[in-house]
Write an enzyme that holds these catalytic residues in place. Structure first.
Site, PDB file in Angstrom:
ATOM      1  N   HIS A   1       6.707  -9.722   7.124  1.00 21.57           N
ATOM      2  CA  HIS A   1       5.658  -8.880   6.539  1.00 21.57           C
ATOM      3  C   HIS A   1       6.180  -7.812   5.584  1.00 21.57           C
ATOM      4  CE1 HIS A   1       1.534  -7.579   6.345  1.00 21.57           C
ATOM      5  NE2 HIS A   1       1.819  -6.360   6.762  1.00 21.57           N
TER       6      HIS A   1
ATOM      7  N   ASN B   1       0.836  -1.198   0.000  1.00 26.71           N
ATOM      8  CA  ASN B   1       0.000   0.000   0.000  1.00 26.71           C
ATOM      9  C   ASN B   1       0.871   1.247   0.000  1.00 26.71           C
ATOM     10  OD1 ASN B   1       0.441  -0.353   3.094  1.00 26.71           O
ATOM     11  ND2 ASN B   1      -0.924  -2.028   2.524  1.00 26.71           N
TER      12      ASN B   1
ATOM     13  N   GLU C   1      -3.699  -1.397   6.248  1.00 31.07           N
ATOM     14  CA  GLU C   1      -2.509  -0.955   6.977  1.00 31.07           C
ATOM     15  C   GLU C   1      -2.509   0.551   7.236  1.00 31.07           C
ATOM     16  OE1 GLU C   1      -0.718  -2.847   8.448  1.00 31.07           O
ATOM     17  OE2 GLU C   1      -0.821  -4.780   7.416  1.00 31.07           O
TER      18      GLU C   1
ATOM     19  N   HIS D   1       6.098  -5.667  -0.489  1.00 31.77           N
ATOM     20  CA  HIS D   1       6.421  -7.072  -0.214  1.00 31.77           C
ATOM     21  C   HIS D   1       7.529  -7.495  -1.165  1.00 31.77           C
ATOM     22  CE1 HIS D   1       2.246  -8.093   1.737  1.00 31.77           C
ATOM     23  NE2 HIS D   1       2.862  -7.098   2.327  1.00 31.77           N
TER      24      HIS D   1
ATOM     25  N   SER E   1      -6.660   1.258   2.898  1.00 31.76           N
ATOM     26  CA  SER E   1      -5.853   0.068   3.131  1.00 31.76           C
ATOM     27  C   SER E   1      -5.981  -0.440   4.566  1.00 31.76           C
ATOM     28  CB  SER E   1      -4.382   0.378   2.844  1.00 31.76           C
ATOM     29  OG  SER E   1      -3.552  -0.650   3.313  1.00 31.76           O
TER      30      SER E   1
ATOM     31  N   SER F   1      -8.106  -0.808  -0.183  1.00 23.22           N
ATOM     32  CA  SER F   1      -7.945  -2.266  -0.160  1.00 23.22           C
ATOM     33  C   SER F   1      -8.684  -2.904  -1.326  1.00 23.22           C
ATOM     34  CB  SER F   1      -8.497  -2.841   1.154  1.00 23.22           C
ATOM     35  OG  SER F   1      -7.723  -2.408   2.248  1.00 23.22           O
TER      36      SER F   1
ATOM     37  N   HIS G   1       4.488   0.651   1.800  1.00 19.11           N
ATOM     38  CA  HIS G   1       4.644  -0.687   2.370  1.00 19.11           C
ATOM     39  C   HIS G   1       4.672  -1.674   1.208  1.00 19.11           C
ATOM     40  CE1 HIS G   1       4.078  -4.430   4.359  1.00 19.11           C
ATOM     41  NE2 HIS G   1       2.774  -4.502   4.136  1.00 19.11           N
TER      42      HIS G   1
END
Length: 217
Positions: free
Chosen positions: A160, A31, A78, A99, A76, A47, A97
């Site tokens: 995460h 996000n 988060e 991944h 989101s 989201s 953020h």
């Protein structure tokens, strides 16, 4: 909709679409957010919408307490973590953020990233720490991320992914890509030998440069 907010929404779409293209996320994961200049408000990606089809008008505006002020989509999951960064760091104008592959690997094994090249301490603020694992989307994760981030621009989130920030979206995105590149170099270095970090005097000097650039005393 103000011109400033519209421009920020368009930038969030732009960098959001670059996230899967640059292998920083897969699918709907990760996000992005941006602080609205002169306001206690933040635009954050929603989201459950693919970056490839995300439209500027679908990005909600929230205040620093997380209340939705504009938009019909759900921010989101988060958002708590993003807002914690903005509340703790007045110098931060954007948060990402991601991944990423190698950054997530280091977070999974709980291994901090030491300064490896001259540019790293200046760009990231020194060693990148691993924030203690907490459940996604919770205030506990937000506080863990803030503690691990400190006054730097990046932190690994245990199990995460990564959290990066900057004065604007362009800088936050560059930090995200730079962190992943350094993480890849470090992981491969560990496979073939013992990495040699920068000399302490170099780290100290470059960390002071970082603090000067970010207005940190």
């Amino acid at each position: 909709m103000s011109d400033v907010k519209q421009k920020l929404r368009e930038e969030l779409v732009k960098y959001g679409r670059l996230m899967p293209e640059r292998n920083l996320v897969v699918g709907k994961s990760g996000n992005l957010s941006a602080r609205v200049p002169g306001e206690d408000t933040v635009l954050i990606t929603p989201s459950m919408i693919e970056y490839e089809v995300l439209k500027p008008e679908e990005i909600p505006l929230v205040n620093l307490e997380g209340e939705v002020l504009e938009g019909k989509t759900v921010p989101s999951t988060e958002k708590i973590m993003h807002l914690a960064v903005y509340n703790a760091r007045k110098d931060v104008g954007a948060v990402i953020h991601a991944h990423t592959i190698y950054g997530t690997i280091l977070g999974v094994v709980g291994k901090p990233l030491p300064p490896l090249i001259d540019e790293m301490a200046i760009r990231l603020g020194g060693q990148v720490e691993v924030a203690e694992y907490k459940l996604a989307g919770t205030p506990d994760l937000a506080q863990s991320a803030i503690k691990g981030l400190g006054n730097r621009t990046a932190v690994f989130l245990a199990n995460h992914g990564t959290l990066c920030c900057g004065k604007d979206l362009k800088e936050a995105f560059h930090v995200t890509e730079f962190l992943e590149r350094m993480s890849q170099i470090y992981v491969i270095s560990l496979m073939i030998g013992k990495p040699n970090p920068l000399p302490e005097e170099s780290i100290k000097f470059e960390t002071e440069v970082y603090k000067h650039l970010h207005g940190i005393k």
